[in-house]
Design a protein around this motif. Sequence first.
Motif, PDB file in Angstrom:
ATOM      1  N   ARG A 179     -30.479   5.029 -15.281  1.00 31.82           N
ATOM      2  CA  ARG A 179     -29.427   5.968 -15.098  1.00 31.82           C
ATOM      3  C   ARG A 179     -29.830   6.946 -16.196  1.00 31.82           C
ATOM      4  O   ARG A 179     -30.920   6.968 -17.038  1.00 31.82           O
ATOM      5  CB  ARG A 179     -28.327   5.323 -15.866  1.00 31.82           C
ATOM      6  N   ASP A 208     -22.856  10.471 -17.954  1.00 27.34           N
ATOM      7  CA  ASP A 208     -23.982   9.526 -17.461  1.00 27.34           C
ATOM      8  C   ASP A 208     -24.012   9.473 -15.978  1.00 27.34           C
ATOM      9  O   ASP A 208     -22.818   9.652 -15.450  1.00 27.34           O
ATOM     10  CB  ASP A 208     -24.012   7.967 -18.199  1.00 27.34           C
ATOM     11  N   THR A 239     -11.212   3.074 -15.587  1.00 30.06           N
ATOM     12  CA  THR A 239      -9.918   3.661 -16.181  1.00 30.06           C
ATOM     13  C   THR A 239      -9.965   5.371 -15.897  1.00 30.06           C
ATOM     14  O   THR A 239      -9.235   5.822 -15.369  1.00 30.06           O
ATOM     15  CB  THR A 239     -10.170   3.436 -17.666  1.00 30.06           C
ATOM     16  N   SER A 243     -16.721  10.480 -17.318  1.00 30.14           N
ATOM     17  CA  SER A 243     -17.301   9.196 -17.455  1.00 30.14           C
ATOM     18  C   SER A 243     -17.019   8.555 -15.994  1.00 30.14           C
ATOM     19  O   SER A 243     -16.163   8.698 -15.278  1.00 30.14           O
ATOM     20  CB  SER A 243     -16.570   8.588 -18.512  1.00 30.14           C
ATOM     21  N   GLY A 259     -16.081   5.583 -21.568  1.00 26.75           N
ATOM     22  CA  GLY A 259     -15.661   4.351 -21.208  1.00 26.75           C
ATOM     23  C   GLY A 259     -16.319   3.623 -22.288  1.00 26.75           C
ATOM     24  O   GLY A 259     -17.386   3.766 -23.026  1.00 26.75           O
ATOM     25  N   HIS A 291     -21.491  -1.051 -24.598  1.00 27.87           N
ATOM     26  CA  HIS A 291     -22.410   0.198 -24.218  1.00 27.87           C
ATOM     27  C   HIS A 291     -21.089   1.238 -24.181  1.00 27.87           C
ATOM     28  O   HIS A 291     -19.965   0.978 -23.692  1.00 27.87           O
ATOM     29  CB  HIS A 291     -23.044  -0.009 -23.219  1.00 27.87           C
ATOM     30  N   THR A 292     -21.788   2.532 -24.244  1.00 29.31           N
ATOM     31  CA  THR A 292     -20.934   3.595 -23.840  1.00 29.31           C
ATOM     32  C   THR A 292     -21.788   4.533 -23.230  1.00 29.31           C
ATOM     33  O   THR A 292     -22.974   4.496 -23.376  1.00 29.31           O
ATOM     34  CB  THR A 292     -20.205   4.257 -25.017  1.00 29.31           C
ATOM     35  N   ALA A 293     -21.327   5.565 -22.408  1.00 24.83           N
ATOM     36  CA  ALA A 293     -21.971   6.630 -21.579  1.00 24.83           C
ATOM     37  C   ALA A 293     -23.119   5.363 -20.818  1.00 24.83           C
ATOM     38  O   ALA A 293     -22.462   3.988 -20.492  1.00 24.83           O
ATOM     39  CB  ALA A 293     -22.777   7.303 -22.222  1.00 24.83           C
TER      40      ALA A 293
HETATM   41  C1  6PG Z   1     -20.631   3.980 -16.216  1.00 19.23           C
HETATM   42  C2  6PG Z   1     -19.945   4.534 -17.451  1.00 19.23           C
HETATM   43  C3  6PG Z   1     -19.699   3.238 -18.283  1.00 19.23           C
HETATM   44  C4  6PG Z   1     -18.391   2.884 -18.180  1.00 19.23           C
HETATM   45  C5  6PG Z   1     -18.132   1.422 -19.062  1.00 19.23           C
HETATM   46  C6  6PG Z   1     -16.793   0.966 -18.624  1.00 19.23           C
HETATM   47  O1  6PG Z   1     -21.252   4.854 -15.450  1.00 19.23           O
HETATM   48  O2  6PG Z   1     -20.871   2.877 -16.060  1.00 19.23           O
HETATM   49  O3  6PG Z   1     -20.020   5.722 -17.675  1.00 19.23           O
HETATM   50  O4  6PG Z   1     -19.783   3.884 -19.641  1.00 19.23           O
HETATM   51  O5  6PG Z   1     -17.315   3.949 -18.625  1.00 19.23           O
HETATM   52  O6  6PG Z   1     -18.979   0.762 -18.401  1.00 19.23           O
HETATM   53  O7  6PG Z   1     -16.406   0.906 -17.419  1.00 19.23           O
HETATM   54  P1  6PG Z   1     -15.205   0.078 -16.818  1.00 19.23           P
HETATM   55  O8  6PG Z   1     -13.859   1.134 -17.105  1.00 19.23           O
HETATM   56  O9  6PG Z   1     -15.273   0.031 -15.259  1.00 19.23           O
HETATM   57  O10 6PG Z   1     -15.164  -1.188 -17.531  1.00 19.23           O
END
Ligand code: 6PG
Length: 237
Positions: free
Chosen positions: A172, A66, A39, A35, A136, A142-144
């Motif tokens: 994306r 992603d 983090t 991801s 994340g 949102h995720t991915a």
């Molecule tokens: C991306 C990520 C996205 C990310 C979250 C959390 O490419 O934007 O894969 O899903 O994991 O936005 O991001 P943070 O850890 O920077 O808050």
Amino acid sequence: MEIKIYPTRLEVARQFASFLTEIARSGDEVHIALSGGSTPMVVFEELAANFREEIPWSKVHLYWGDERCVPPAHPDSNYGMTDKHLLSAIDIPEANIHRIHGEEVPETEALRYASLLRENLPKKYRVPRFDLVILGLGEDGHTASVFPHQMQLWDSPAYCEVARHPFTGQQRITLTGKVINNAARIAFLVTGVGKGEKVQDILQQKGDFKTYPASRVAPRSGELYWYLDQEAASGII
Ligand code: 6PG
């Protein structure tokens, strides 16, 4: 589901790096979707600094959950971030790195990446199966790269879709729920006080949780882990 809470982001990174090492040592070939985000970046640094020799990189295949539609050297590139903080520091065969080509026409690339997953990954329920998908959680749930205004992408019959960031309009490429929820294991890596409210809503099924793509993460026959720091877990402890 297992919820793991650690005092700091660095401790989350350390513990998760050990977990990843265990998975990498199991099986002949291990397929992991990475991801973007803050983090994972700390996890990559930890892996590069303290797990270079621990992990049998030659049998680890890396993919992305992603990618932003930008060239690999662009500061927004998830691949670029991984390369800088991890890949450049470890001994992993080039052939094991399966990046999403953010520089290509997005719709064409989404189809190419879906075919690559179909060819490379073992299947379960006739769908490609990752050994581990790392995710994340965005502050909007949102995720991915499935954002709340495009929840339909989560339910797509395809393995990959083209998404759009709600504010910047940046395109994306993202894996869909179909392939994410087919993983053997999924791990959310979430740290920071800004995530506390969404973590609480999702884990306690409160508020608008149904509108958050992250609340749809539920591996069909696998394991779900939440790696949180104390700040992100503030609403649930
Ligand atoms: C991306 C990520 C996205 C990310 C979250 C959390 O490419 O934007 O894969 O899903 O994991 O936005 O991001 P943070 O850890 O920077 O808050």
